[in-house]
Design a protein around this motif. Structure first.
Motif, PDB file in Angstrom:
ATOM      1  N   GLN A  85       0.816  -1.137   0.002  1.00 56.99           N
ATOM      2  CA  GLN A  85       0.011  -0.153   0.052  1.00 56.99           C
ATOM      3  C   GLN A  85       0.855   1.225  -0.027  1.00 56.99           C
ATOM      4  O   GLN A  85       0.508   2.341  -0.673  1.00 56.99           O
ATOM      5  N   PRO A  91      -4.662   2.549  -1.185  1.00 56.06           N
ATOM      6  CA  PRO A  91      -5.061   1.972   0.304  1.00 56.06           C
ATOM      7  C   PRO A  91      -5.595   0.632  -0.133  1.00 56.06           C
ATOM      8  O   PRO A  91      -6.015  -0.314   0.818  1.00 56.06           O
ATOM      9  N   HIS A 276      -5.098  -1.120   7.743  1.00 54.29           N
ATOM     10  CA  HIS A 276      -6.242   0.153   7.928  1.00 54.29           C
ATOM     11  C   HIS A 276      -6.600   0.080   9.133  1.00 54.29           C
ATOM     12  O   HIS A 276      -6.930   1.241   9.692  1.00 54.29           O
ATOM     13  N   ARG A 279      -3.886   2.010  11.139  1.00 55.38           N
ATOM     14  CA  ARG A 279      -3.883   3.440  10.961  1.00 55.38           C
ATOM     15  C   ARG A 279      -5.072   4.342  11.626  1.00 55.38           C
ATOM     16  O   ARG A 279      -4.560   5.604  11.486  1.00 55.38           O
ATOM     17  N   ASN A 284       0.416   7.514   9.896  1.00 54.20           N
ATOM     18  CA  ASN A 284       1.423   7.224   8.662  1.00 54.20           C
ATOM     19  C   ASN A 284       2.837   7.052   9.166  1.00 54.20           C
ATOM     20  O   ASN A 284       3.753   7.121   8.660  1.00 54.20           O
ATOM     21  N   SER A 293       0.922  -3.787  12.696  1.00 53.08           N
ATOM     22  CA  SER A 293       0.138  -4.360  11.572  1.00 53.08           C
ATOM     23  C   SER A 293       0.463  -5.914  11.571  1.00 53.08           C
ATOM     24  O   SER A 293      -0.302  -6.832  11.249  1.00 53.08           O
ATOM     25  N   LEU A 334     -14.268   1.211   2.878  1.00 59.72           N
ATOM     26  CA  LEU A 334     -13.221   2.067   2.316  1.00 59.72           C
ATOM     27  C   LEU A 334     -13.768   2.592   1.015  1.00 59.72           C
ATOM     28  O   LEU A 334     -13.422   3.717   0.624  1.00 59.72           O
TER      29      LEU A 334
END
Length: 344
Positions: A85, A91, A276, A279, A284, A293, A334
């Motif tokens: 990503q 994304p 995601h 995040r 970031n 993650s 998303l």
């Protein structure tokens, strides 16, 4: 004012880290306890004290390898999805977007149907399927890498090329399966489901040897990934070889997915969902996004593994069947969010 903001951020990070750690420990315990033969807390204590040799064998040779495999594969898919990503600046991108999973399915079907590898349960035949799946994954990845390097494709073009490559390998898989007999077809389809229960200790060792160095590379270059968010020119000005980092990262992230897919079959959406979710807290900052993650990917796959053993117990459902139920709602969210932001 700034100090108060920093304190709030640190407190939020600490609470999230603690929550994630607790969820991981709970999922780990539940996963080790559930199965066709459930283990209570006392049973687990006796097993660890070697008081019940029969239960110890089930725990050591069946339950524990499955749990460890879920953790390693979850880490590999979570981190791989995050890095792709970043590299493709999309994304919705994951290593599977590049056609890796469909290529692996073709390779496995080729070994099972053309090379007749399903007739024997010997280790040689099993690893022939794994090797064939891995070679096909590398073939798809190699084509994408060559296109991105020589044709200088944009990130969007690379994703489109990956989707096209995946469609091609899916068509090749269906073509081969059309000529298979019932036994061969069943073996190929079962392989593609994504079943971590078939992993052995030897598989775990190989997965660890490949996953740990790749993860270490990403963690070491985490600050470079942060800088690349501001563009390649900014990275070059700060001495980063952006072209090498992009190609190496895309290859290594796809390697993680290719190896995981080759060993256990197709498991979708873990690489999409994990980054995601993280995040939402860490935005970031890749110094934090990479390890969290990894943990989030492990948790999601542990949850899927628990569900696969519990939903229709004593029937065991492959985890690859359950992960889309996690990923599809997230993907729809998303898409809606992106459409709303574009409309505004």
């Amino acid at each position: 004012m700034v100090e108060n903001i920093l304190k709030k951020e640190k407190k939020r990070y600490f609470l999230f880290s603690t929550l994630l750690f607790l969820i991981f420990i709970i999922c780990l315990f539940i996963d080790l306890s559930t199965g066709s033969k459930g283990f209570s807390t006392q049973d687990l204590q006796k097993i660890l004290q070697f008081d019940n040799l029969n239960s110890w064998y089930v725990f050591q040779e069946i339950r524990l390898p499955r749990t460890i495999t879920a953790i390693i594969v979850g880490i590999a898919l979570g981190v791989g999805g995050l890095i792709v990503q970043n590299i493709l600046r999309n994304p919705l991108a994951t290593p599977f977007t590049l056609g890796v999973s469909h290529a692996a399915a073709f390779g496995a079907s080729f070994a099972i149907i053309v090379l007749d590898a399903h007739r024997s349960n010997s280790e040689y035949q099993i690893y022939l399927i794994l090797l064939s799946a891995l070679i096909a994954s590398f073939l798809a990845l190699g084509i994408i890498m060559l296109l991105s390097f020589y044709a200088k494709l944009t990130a969007s073009s690379i994703i489109l090329a990956g989707i096209s490559m995946g469609t091609l390998f899916h068509a090749l898989t269906m073509f081969i399966q059309y000529f298979a007999d019932d036994t061969q077809l069943a073996s190929a389809v079962v392989w593609s489901f994504g079943d971590i229960s078939k992993a052995s200790w030897n598989d775990i060792y190989i997965l660890l040897v490949l996953t740990i160095p790749v993860y270490a590379f990403f963690q070491i270059r985490a600050l470079d990934f942060n800088i690349m968010l501001f563009g390649d020119e900014e990275g070059k000005n700060l001495g980063i070889n952006t072209k090498f980092l992009r190609l190496a990262s895309m290859f290594l992230a796809s390697l993680l997915a290719a190896v995981a897919t080759s060993f256990i079959g197709i498991i979708a959406f873990i690489g999409l969902v994990s980054p995601h979710l993280v995040r939402l807290v860490f935005k970031n900052d890749y110094r934090l996004l990479i390890p969290y993650s990894a943990v989030c990917g492990a948790i999601l796959l542990l949850m899927a593994n628990i569900g696969s053993k519990s939903i229709l117990s004593p029937l065991d459902i492959p985890v690859g069947v359950l992960t889309p139920f996690i990923g599809v709602p997230m993907l729809i969210y998303l898409l809606i969010k992106k459409g709303t932001s574009n409309g505004s």
